[in-house]
Design an enzyme around this catalytic site. Structure first.
Site, mmCIF file in Angstrom:
data_model
loop_
_atom_site.group_PDB
_atom_site.id
_atom_site.type_symbol
_atom_site.label_atom_id
_atom_site.label_comp_id
_atom_site.label_asym_id
_atom_site.label_seq_id
_atom_site.Cartn_x
_atom_site.Cartn_y
_atom_site.Cartn_z
ATOM 1 C CD GLU A 81 60.079 26.309 43.242
ATOM 2 O OE1 GLU A 81 60.183 26.442 42.011
ATOM 3 O OE2 GLU A 81 59.021 25.946 43.800
ATOM 4 C CD GLU A 112 51.518 47.715 41.620
ATOM 5 O OE1 GLU A 112 51.086 48.158 40.547
ATOM 6 O OE2 GLU A 112 51.281 46.569 42.036
#
Length: 273
Positions: A81, A112
């Protein structure tokens, strides 16, 4: 339950399936109200991290986020963004998620749990001592994040983190830890809820403060935003018209010619000194 892990503690609510929809919504909202207060307590940790990021950007550095699952997605979201909002290059803020971009939509099994993969991912961007790395992990124990921070420290890279447990392994690795302890989740262990909200708030505060301090905001306006749709062209037109005191038609012509609010205002003023 993991000993000492607030995010894994049992919810303050039970028998959720017996609640009405109204009760579910009311109780979730009651928990969410606690998040902003928890973030407020962390401002003392966020401030020095922001100052370091601004300093590194002024030296030509970049900001990296690493995380897994929800935490990783939030980092990628914040990074993605920044260019349209502030008109900065795509490589100023970079978000990486364990398992690669495919993990943004679908969980990648065991991604992960790899201590080494984050650093391998970061090396493809030639991360260096001018940069800043923030590890995002609600639990504070994600190996992908721990490994990335650990290696970054070895390479004299400024490190920070956003976590929702106090005294976590991730926080111990970060030079500038941010710990936003929001308490047990409404659904036990579901850190996409309060923890995710807390991380989003912290990321908003970090990236916005950095961009303001780098001059990407004037007054309270996004003067460098990308004009990627009609809504933003309309917003930009109104900003130019207000700043220069000209008619909207001229404001829009200037905006479309110079491609940003800042450039339109600056060029008009140069021509009308």
């Amino acid at each position: 339950m993991i000993i000492g892990s607030t995010t894994e503690q049992s919810s303050s609510y039970d028998n959720l399936e017996e609640m009405s929809v109204h009760e579910l919504l009311l109780n979730m909202n009651s928990e969410d109200k606690k998040v902003a207060l928890a973030v407020e307590k962390s401002i003392v940790q966020i401030e020095p991290l922001v100052n370091e990021i601004v300093k590194k950007f002024k030296q030509g550095g970049r900001l990296f986020y690493i995380g897994a699952g929800t935490s990783g997605r939030l980092g990628v979201l914040d990074a993605s963004e920044c260019p349209p909002t502030y008109g900065v290059p795509d490589n100023w803020v970079i978000g990486l998620i364990a398992g690669g971009d495919g993990a943004l939509r679908k969980a990648v099994e065991n991604a992960e749990d790899d201590l080494e993969q984050a650093w391998l991912d970061l090396k493809t961007y030639d991360i260096n001592s001018k940069d800043v790395l923030i590890g995002i992990a609600a639990s504070g124990r994600t190996p992908y994040v721990i490994g990335g921070l650990r290696e970054a420290n070895k390479h004299k890279i400024i490190t920070g983190c956003i976590t929702c447990n106090a005294g976590s392994e991730v926080a111990k690795e970060a030079k500038f830890p941010v710990e936003v302890v929001v308490g047990p989740e409404f659904v036990t262990g579901s850190t996409r809820m309060k923890s995710g909200t807390a991380q989003k708030l912290a990321l908003n505060m970090i990236s916005t403060s950095v961009m303001v301090k780098l001059g990407r905001v004037k007054g309270n306006k996004m003067v460098d935003m990308q004009l990627s749709n009609e809504k933003l062209v309309e917003r930009g037109t109104n900003m130019v018209a207000s700043e220069l005191g000209v008619e909207k038609q001229l404001a829009e012509e200037l905006l479309l010619k110079y491609k940003s609010v800042r450039a339109a205002v600056d060029q008009y003023r140069k021509l009308h000194k």
